[in-house]
Design a protein around this motif. Structure first.
Motif, short mmCIF file in Angstrom:
data_model
loop_
_atom_site.label_atom_id
_atom_site.label_comp_id
_atom_site.label_asym_id
_atom_site.label_seq_id
_atom_site.Cartn_x
_atom_site.Cartn_y
_atom_site.Cartn_z
N GLY A 472 0.78 -1.23 0.00
CA GLY A 472 0.00 0.00 0.00
C GLY A 472 0.81 1.28 0.00
O GLY A 472 0.30 2.34 0.38
N TRP A 473 2.07 1.19 -0.44
CA TRP A 473 2.94 2.38 -0.43
C TRP A 473 2.51 3.35 -1.54
O TRP A 473 2.58 3.03 -2.72
CB TRP A 473 4.39 1.94 -0.62
CG TRP A 473 5.38 3.06 -0.50
CD1 TRP A 473 5.28 4.16 0.30
CD2 TRP A 473 6.62 3.19 -1.19
NE1 TRP A 473 6.37 4.97 0.17
CE2 TRP A 473 7.21 4.40 -0.74
CE3 TRP A 473 7.28 2.40 -2.12
CZ2 TRP A 473 8.45 4.83 -1.22
CZ3 TRP A 473 8.52 2.83 -2.60
CH2 TRP A 473 9.09 4.04 -2.15
N LYS A 474 2.08 4.54 -1.11
CA LYS A 474 1.66 5.60 -2.04
C LYS A 474 0.53 5.14 -2.96
O LYS A 474 0.45 5.58 -4.12
CB LYS A 474 2.85 6.06 -2.88
CG LYS A 474 4.00 6.64 -2.08
CD LYS A 474 3.70 8.03 -1.56
CE LYS A 474 4.93 8.64 -0.89
NZ LYS A 474 4.67 10.02 -0.40
N ILE A 475 -0.33 4.25 -2.47
CA ILE A 475 -1.50 3.82 -3.24
C ILE A 475 -2.70 4.57 -2.68
O ILE A 475 -3.08 4.39 -1.52
CB ILE A 475 -1.74 2.29 -3.12
CG1 ILE A 475 -0.48 1.52 -3.53
CG2 ILE A 475 -2.94 1.88 -3.97
CD1 ILE A 475 -0.09 1.67 -4.98
N TYR A 476 -3.26 5.45 -3.49
CA TYR A 476 -4.33 6.32 -3.03
C TYR A 476 -5.61 6.10 -3.81
O TYR A 476 -5.60 5.65 -4.95
CB TYR A 476 -3.92 7.79 -3.16
CG TYR A 476 -2.67 8.17 -2.40
CD1 TYR A 476 -2.71 8.35 -1.02
CD2 TYR A 476 -1.47 8.37 -3.06
CE1 TYR A 476 -1.58 8.72 -0.31
CE2 TYR A 476 -0.32 8.73 -2.37
CZ TYR A 476 -0.38 8.90 -1.00
OH TYR A 476 0.74 9.26 -0.31
N LYS A 477 -6.73 6.48 -3.18
CA LYS A 477 -8.01 6.53 -3.87
C LYS A 477 -8.09 7.85 -4.62
O LYS A 477 -7.39 8.82 -4.31
CB LYS A 477 -9.17 6.42 -2.87
CG LYS A 477 -9.20 5.11 -2.09
CD LYS A 477 -9.47 3.93 -3.00
CE LYS A 477 -9.59 2.64 -2.20
NZ LYS A 477 -9.85 1.46 -3.07
N ARG A 478 -8.95 7.89 -5.59
CA ARG A 478 -9.03 9.07 -6.46
C ARG A 478 -9.43 10.33 -5.71
O ARG A 478 -9.06 11.44 -6.09
CB ARG A 478 -10.05 8.82 -7.57
CG ARG A 478 -9.66 7.71 -8.52
CD ARG A 478 -10.82 7.28 -9.39
NE ARG A 478 -11.19 8.30 -10.37
CZ ARG A 478 -10.75 8.31 -11.62
NH1 ARG A 478 -9.91 7.38 -12.03
NH2 ARG A 478 -11.15 9.26 -12.45
#
Length: 483
Positions: A472-478
């Motif tokens: 989840g590193w730097k994984i973002y929702k819109r």
């Protein structure tokens, strides 16, 4: 008509041509080894294309004209690659006969110590490819020279080619001048620099891992002594007129690339400049290639044409060096050109029949969580490279296929564009019948299956993409705020 037929396509039936291709290629490689590219692989692709065509017409009643149009469209996309490949053959011949590559090898042997050769080669190719945006041009020029240096230092072909390809595809992947970088970002509707910046999160660790592996391998990989190296240097001096002035040609070539001239124009200019340098700097080589004792303008022209178009061998007095300076010219590229045409034929009928789209549903069904969405898009990029034989088609198909899914799962578009590059761009060179794999194998003179295990960056990149998504590193929702 096409869409309704695609929906009706059975995944089981769609997998049959791919299974036939894989089976035939495995059998061909087993029977012919490195000579599989001389005809067996091409026949395998055409046979698989025939199976796909028979299934499309027999089961789905698709008209032959539809399949033919898809083949023609695929062929059209491959035309620039074929021309570039032929020009690369001309460069290989003229740069060798003119003394440019021998000069690079000569100075390289003096500068590059065996213990740092592999990581240094990777870094050199990475920098050049980053500045030029072209892995193909990087490998065809400095890559060929590094291949010669590595062989002279006693490294295995697989390790040398792996280091060269790893560096070249790193630069190609994150260069703002790279066509694959622009294509991946535009397909996913992501600003170019946003796409490049986000790719660094997976690309940088992948390169670091590759450099660590190459450093360890380099400490024990060379079998050549200082005496062997000096023997090769002396043979080079006795055979060619070694001169730093010859390096003007690769320098000017680099400037033309920096000016963003089309690759075909740049490569033609590189071959033309080398032809002039050959006539001026290597009169003895001209006589040897022209097989004459009389020097004249016509004999020089004959030697230039021969070096650019046909196989040439030069006697240096050193057996290893003889193999290093032997070239095949444009004629040596014809097996690869034939293979590209057959691969485009297979990719065309698979796409035109709707079977590729049917198979792609497998990846969509596996996409449930964020990590599985990324893994599916990475797997899709690899699959389309296998099935279509072209990285550009793979990038476009994967980007368009998953665009809606990423939006549905509220995932950023830049995650999609990065996943596409982490798979479709870098794995293309690992597949023997892909246009990238065929080209680099021919240019470097190393079978794809020989260098594949050593392309550390290309192997690690798709895995790194999945690992980063899993943690989840730097994984973002819109709709999340972030840098």
């Amino acid at each position: 008509m096409g869409n309704s037929q695609i929906k009706k396509s059975s995944i089981a039936i769609a997998l049959i041509p791919l299974a036939v291709l894989v089976g035939l290629l495995a059998l061909t490689i087993h029977l012919f080894g490195a000579d599989a590219i001389a005809g067996g692989s091409q026949l395998s692709l055409l046979t698989a294309s025939a199976v796909c065509t028979a299934l499309a017409i027999g089961f789905y009643h698709i008209k032959w004209q539809t399949l033919e149009d898809a083949i023609v469209t695929n062929m059209r996309s491959a035309t620039p690659a074929i021309i570039i490949l032929l020009l690369i053959g001309a460069i290989a011949g003229t740069w060798m006969a003119s003394g440019i590559i021998p000069t690079l090898i000569y100075y390289g042997l003096k500068i590059l110590h065996p213990s740092i050769f592999l990581p240094a080669s990777c870094i050199i190719c990475a920098v050049i490819s980053l500045l030029t945006g072209s892995s193909w041009t990087t490998i065809a020029t400095i890559g060929v020279a590094l291949m010669g240096i590595g062989r002279a230092l006693g490294f295995d072909d697989g390790w040398i080619a792996g280091a060269i390809i790893s560096g070249a595809y790193f630069g190609d992947k994150i260069s703002m001048m790279s066509d694959t970088t622009v294509l991946a970002s535009s397909t996913a509707n992501v600003p170019l620099f946003t796409h490049i910046k986000y790719m660094l999160l997976t690309t940088t660790p992948s390169l670091i891992i590759a450099l660590i592996v190459f450093t360890i391998a380099g400490l024990s990989g060379s079998t050549t002594t200082i005496a062997d190296t000096m023997t090769i240097e002396n043979s080079l001096q006795q055979t060619f007129n070694i001169s730093a002035w010859l390096l003007i040609v690769p320098l000017v070539t680099g400037l033309l690339i920096a000016r963003k001239l089309p690759a075909i124009i740049t490569l033609f200019a590189a071959a033309f400049m080398a032809a002039i340098a050959m006539g001026i700097a290597q009169p003895e080589i001209v006589l040897q290639i022209a097989q004459t004792n009389t020097s004249s303008a016509l004999m020089s022209l004959k030697a230039i044409i021969s070096s650019a178009t046909t196989s040439t061998s030069l006697e240096t007095g050193n057996e290893l060096l003889n193999s290093l300076v032997a070239t095949r010219g444009m004629g040596g590229m014809m097996d690869t050109v034939w293979l590209i045409i057959c691969a485009m034929c297979f990719g065309g009928v698979m796409y035109g029949s709707g079977m590729l789209t049917a198979i792609s549903q497998i990846f969509l069904r596996m996409a449930r969580r964020t990590v599985s969405v990324v893994a599916s898009s990475v797997g899709s990029g690899l699959f389309f490279n296998l099935a279509t034989g072209d990285q550009y088609i793979s990038i476009i198909l994967t980007g368009n296929l998953f665009k809606g899914l990423y939006k549905e799962r509220n995932l950023e578009s830049r995650l999609l564009s990065r996943s596409v590059e982490d798979s479709a761009t870098v794995t293309s060179v690992l597949i023997p019948w892909n246009s990238c794999g065929m080209t680099q194998s021919t240019v470097l003179g190393v079978a794809t299956m020989t260098y594949m295990p050593y392309c550390i960056f290309n192997i690690v990149s798709p895995l790194m993409s999945i690992i980063v998504a899993a943690i989840g590193w730097k994984i973002y929702k819109r709709n999340e705020n972030h840098e």
